[in-house]
Motif scaffolding. Structure first.
Motif, PDB file in Angstrom:
ATOM      1  N   UNK A  71      27.096  40.369  22.499  1.00  0.00           N
ATOM      2  CA  UNK A  71      26.447  39.052  22.598  1.00  0.00           C
ATOM      3  C   UNK A  71      25.200  39.053  23.491  1.00  0.00           C
ATOM      4  N   UNK A  72      25.268  39.711  24.643  1.00  0.00           N
ATOM      5  CA  UNK A  72      24.140  39.710  25.584  1.00  0.00           C
ATOM      6  C   UNK A  72      22.936  40.425  24.975  1.00  0.00           C
ATOM      7  N   UNK A  73      23.204  41.554  24.334  1.00  0.00           N
ATOM      8  CA  UNK A  73      22.114  42.301  23.703  1.00  0.00           C
ATOM      9  C   UNK A  73      21.486  41.493  22.562  1.00  0.00           C
ATOM     10  N   UNK A  74      22.322  40.826  21.806  1.00  0.00           N
ATOM     11  CA  UNK A  74      21.849  40.003  20.691  1.00  0.00           C
ATOM     12  C   UNK A  74      20.920  38.905  21.216  1.00  0.00           C
ATOM     13  N   UNK A  75      21.318  38.283  22.322  1.00  0.00           N
ATOM     14  CA  UNK A  75      20.505  37.217  22.931  1.00  0.00           C
ATOM     15  C   UNK A  75      19.153  37.764  23.382  1.00  0.00           C
ATOM     16  N   UNK A  76      19.175  38.917  24.075  1.00  0.00           N
ATOM     17  CA  UNK A  76      17.921  39.497  24.586  1.00  0.00           C
ATOM     18  C   UNK A  76      16.993  39.922  23.453  1.00  0.00           C
ATOM     19  N   UNK A  77      17.578  40.442  22.383  1.00  0.00           N
ATOM     20  CA  UNK A  77      16.760  40.855  21.232  1.00  0.00           C
ATOM     21  C   UNK A  77      16.037  39.651  20.650  1.00  0.00           C
ATOM     22  N   UNK A  78      16.761  38.534  20.505  1.00  0.00           N
ATOM     23  CA  UNK A  78      16.152  37.331  19.942  1.00  0.00           C
ATOM     24  C   UNK A  78      15.027  36.814  20.817  1.00  0.00           C
ATOM     25  N   UNK A  79      15.281  36.710  22.108  1.00  0.00           N
ATOM     26  CA  UNK A  79      14.308  36.098  23.024  1.00  0.00           C
ATOM     27  C   UNK A  79      13.139  37.024  23.297  1.00  0.00           C
ATOM     28  N   UNK A  80      13.422  38.295  23.551  1.00  0.00           N
ATOM     29  CA  UNK A  80      12.383  39.219  24.006  1.00  0.00           C
ATOM     30  C   UNK A  80      11.811  40.095  22.887  1.00  0.00           C
ATOM     31  N   UNK A  81      12.677  40.833  22.214  1.00  0.00           N
ATOM     32  CA  UNK A  81      12.187  41.773  21.206  1.00  0.00           C
ATOM     33  C   UNK A  81      11.581  41.076  19.990  1.00  0.00           C
ATOM     34  N   UNK A  82      12.278  40.035  19.496  1.00  0.00           N
ATOM     35  CA  UNK A  82      11.755  39.294  18.357  1.00  0.00           C
ATOM     36  C   UNK A  82      10.751  38.229  18.791  1.00  0.00           C
ATOM     37  N   UNK A  83      10.680  37.972  20.080  1.00  0.00           N
ATOM     38  CA  UNK A  83       9.687  37.043  20.609  1.00  0.00           C
ATOM     39  C   UNK A  83       9.932  35.584  20.259  1.00  0.00           C
ATOM     40  N   UNK A  84      11.210  35.218  20.004  1.00  0.00           N
ATOM     41  CA  UNK A  84      11.497  33.831  19.649  1.00  0.00           C
ATOM     42  C   UNK A  84      11.386  32.893  20.853  1.00  0.00           C
ATOM     43  N   UNK A  86      13.869  31.806  22.448  1.00  0.00           N
ATOM     44  CA  UNK A  86      15.126  31.057  22.494  1.00  0.00           C
ATOM     45  C   UNK A  86      16.199  31.850  21.761  1.00  0.00           C
ATOM     46  N   UNK A  87      17.466  31.427  21.946  1.00  0.00           N
ATOM     47  CA  UNK A  87      18.562  32.046  21.189  1.00  0.00           C
ATOM     48  C   UNK A  87      19.598  30.981  20.854  1.00  0.00           C
ATOM     49  N   UNK A  88      20.032  30.975  19.599  1.00  0.00           N
ATOM     50  CA  UNK A  88      21.081  30.064  19.153  1.00  0.00           C
ATOM     51  C   UNK A  88      22.278  30.910  18.739  1.00  0.00           C
ATOM     52  N   UNK A  89      23.406  30.683  19.396  1.00  0.00           N
ATOM     53  CA  UNK A  89      24.615  31.451  19.097  1.00  0.00           C
ATOM     54  C   UNK A  89      25.072  31.170  17.665  1.00  0.00           C
ATOM     55  N   UNK A  90      25.628  32.161  17.001  1.00  0.00           N
ATOM     56  CA  UNK A  90      26.043  31.998  15.594  1.00  0.00           C
ATOM     57  C   UNK A  90      26.898  30.755  15.342  1.00  0.00           C
ATOM     58  N   UNK A  91      27.794  30.427  16.278  1.00  0.00           N
ATOM     59  CA  UNK A  91      28.679  29.269  16.068  1.00  0.00           C
ATOM     60  C   UNK A  91      27.921  27.950  16.024  1.00  0.00           C
ATOM     61  N   UNK A 123      15.924  29.231  29.914  1.00  0.00           N
ATOM     62  CA  UNK A 123      15.802  29.167  31.377  1.00  0.00           C
ATOM     63  C   UNK A 123      15.444  30.546  31.944  1.00  0.00           C
ATOM     64  N   UNK A 124      14.434  30.550  32.808  1.00  0.00           N
ATOM     65  CA  UNK A 124      13.996  31.801  33.424  1.00  0.00           C
ATOM     66  C   UNK A 124      13.143  32.667  32.519  1.00  0.00           C
ATOM     67  N   UNK A 125      12.895  32.177  31.309  1.00  0.00           N
ATOM     68  CA  UNK A 125      12.070  32.922  30.359  1.00  0.00           C
ATOM     69  C   UNK A 125      10.639  32.377  30.364  1.00  0.00           C
ATOM     70  N   UNK A 126       9.732  33.160  29.821  1.00  0.00           N
ATOM     71  CA  UNK A 126       8.336  32.729  29.702  1.00  0.00           C
ATOM     72  C   UNK A 126       8.214  31.456  28.861  1.00  0.00           C
ATOM     73  N   UNK A 127       9.175  31.256  27.984  1.00  0.00           N
ATOM     74  CA  UNK A 127       9.145  30.119  27.052  1.00  0.00           C
ATOM     75  C   UNK A 127       9.687  28.823  27.650  1.00  0.00           C
ATOM     76  N   UNK A 128      10.228  28.862  28.853  1.00  0.00           N
ATOM     77  CA  UNK A 128      10.949  27.707  29.402  1.00  0.00           C
ATOM     78  C   UNK A 128      10.109  26.439  29.438  1.00  0.00           C
TER      79      UNK A 128
END
Length: 521
Positions: A71-84, A86-91, A123-128
């Motif tokens: 889960x943590x890696x998935x969140x970081x990939x969305x926010x940082x690697x994919x440059x979104x 933000x991250x929305x959990x699958x549920x 929160x704490x991200x460049x996008x905040x």
């Protein structure tokens, strides 16, 4: 099918669904309130679908599959690697929410938790700063949604299902989905909302025209600005126009007084695939408290705006010392902030940039302080390049005709080009429409700067001086059509012919009446 026809079709489909959704809420709240729920949920659907497509298209993996593993890696990939950003959990993804509604398992808390989780992910991200508060206006605790927690959940559930039924093609839409939805909702129920969509939204075709003007000679630019950006439609059009020309921009800057509309502009940027780190939309009063970006002299290569027509502002002693307004030696009148916006925009315009602003016609000819500022901009600074008169009733909330004024700091002559495009449009049910051919007619004239009979004129500085810098378009473009000369002899001959014909008919009629024993005429 032309772009205008495609836009009309897409708008019609969108409006039908919006009407259905609006009616489900209309009895409980006014348009200004329920638009926040509809627009917020449309946007939530978009960011969910966008997140899923980014994982599939770029990583070739489903988000749920990766989330189960780490889960943590998935969140970081969305926010940082994919440059979104933000991250929305699958549920909490939109289509999962639709499933829970259809199975009867949906509760309002699910959506509330989804919004909180989304906000916390920034929160704490460049996008905040730009992304964290986008759902603040979606008040899920409002009693207007229902008297009980269950009723609130049922109404929101109906909205989610209605939005799910709309066939959005976010990537290929010819319309500004969020901006147009906003305009439509306010437009349909303006009386109850007490608002004017025109304050926050520029019609697509007008935005298109402005974007074509400012990008005509520019391809690669650093900064694009709109100091009264509303829902962001103008900024989006400029960015799209640059992409069409294989050009690029580094950053988009906007400022908007209304907090809700400021968030709408941010949403609009994301919906139109402008990455969060390529735009900054500030909330605040541009004239009184401009952001540091807006205040900086000469920063913006492209400046566009449709500021509120003849708005009130506070021209106090502090403003007299403000570099943006001090050049002319006079401040724009308290009841007419038009030139305050123009001067602000000119101040931010770069040496080789282009600026286009929508204004009412009053600033073209009103006297006193506005006359002084106008002469300063035209004669002293030589910044005004073109004045374009538009057809009436193009904007929601006002039927008056507006104009576009184009400013440049790198002019090579002292002429001003005037175009009277007021007679070229398609009459619509509520608003008139600028057709593609009308826009092209304007652009062809603008590119040529040639005199065109009853349409355009290149005025010299001497002509402007003779008119005491009154820029009223009819002074420079004569659109008067001479009436066909009436031949009185021909008219009298026709009169006598008809009179004789009438006498013959009356005689015939009297014969029939006599045979029938009826009184004659």
């Amino acid at each position: 099918m032309s772009n205008v026809e495609i836009e009309i079709t897409q708008k019609r489909e969108l409006h039908t669904k919006l009407w259905k959704m609006a009616n489900s809420l209309r009895g409980n709240m006014d348009a200004n309130e329920f638009k926040d729920y509809i627009l917020g949920l449309i946007f939530y659907r978009y960011i969910c679908e966008h997140e899923e497509s980014e994982f599939k298209d770029k990583l070739h993996i489903g988000i749920e599959e990766l989330y189960k593993t780490n889960p943590a890696q998935c969140r970081d990939i969305a926010i940082l690697n994919l440059g979104l950003g933000y991250f929305i959990e699958p549920q909490y993804l939109f289509d999962r929410m639709v499933e829970t509604i259809k199975t009867g398992d949906f509760e309002l808390e699910i959506l509330s938790n989804a919004f909180k989780a989304y906000s916390n992910s920034t929160k704490g991200q460049e996008s905040e700063e730009q992304l964290s508060k986008l759902f603040n206006d979606v008040n899920l605790t409002s009693d207007k949604l229902g008297s009980t927690y269950k009723e609130k959940g049922e109404l929101i559930g109906k909205l989610i299902i209605a939005i799910d039924e709309i066939n959005f093609d976010f990537m290929n839409s010819k319309i500004d989905l969020l901006g147009d939805a906003y305009e439509y909702l306010i437009g349909q129920f303006a009386a109850s909302a007490g608002k004017k969509a025109g304050e926050f939204y520029t019609p697509q075709q007008v935005s298109k025209l402005l974007s074509m003007i400012v990008t005509k000679d520019l391809t690669d630019v650093k900064c694009i600005s709109d100091p009264a950006c509303g829902s962001g439609s103008l900024l989006i059009q400029v960015a799209d126009r640059l992409k069409e020309k294989d050009g690029k921009f580094i950053h988009i800057y906007g400022q908007e007084l209304n907090t809700t509309t400021c968030n709408l502009a941010r949403m609009n940027m994301l919906v139109h695939k402008v990455d969060f780190n390529k735009f900054t939309i500030h909330q605040g009063d541009t004239l009184k408290a401009p952001s540091a970006d807006q205040r900086e002299y000469g920063k913006m290569d492209i400046v566009v705006a449709n500021p509120p027509f003849s708005a009130n502002w506070d021209p106090n002693s502090t403003m007299e010392k403000d570099d943006r307004f001090s050049g002319a030696g006079k401040l724009a009148p308290k009841s007419y902030a038009d030139y305050a916006f123009v001067e602000h925009m000119v101040n931010s315009l770069s040496a080789n940039g282009c600026m286009a602003v929508v204004l009412p016609h009053g600033p073209l000819f009103r006297g006193n302080a506005e006359g002084v500022i106008r002469q300063y901009l035209v004669e002293t600074r030589n910044y005004l390049d073109t004045v374009i008169g538009l057809p009436e009733n193009l904007f929601y909330g006002t039927t008056i005709a507006a104009c576009i004024c184009v400013f440049k700091k790198n002019k090579t002559d002292r002429n001003v080009y005037f175009i009277d495009a007021s007679k070229y449009f398609e009459k619509g049910k509520n608003q008139n429409i600028l057709r593609d051919e009308d826009i092209q007619r304007i652009m062809d004239a603008y590119a040529s700067k040639k005199d065109i009979d009853k349409y355009a004129h290149l005025a010299s500085i001497e002509e402007l001086q003779e008119n005491e810098f009154n820029l009223n378009i009819p002074r420079y473009v004569d659109t008067f059509e001479e009436e066909e000369e009436i031949d009185l002899n021909e008219v009298m001959a026709e009169y006598h012919r008809l009179d004789e014909e009438d006498k013959k008919i009356t005689e015939e009629l009297n014969k029939y009446l006599e045979e029938l024993g009826l009184p004659k005429f």
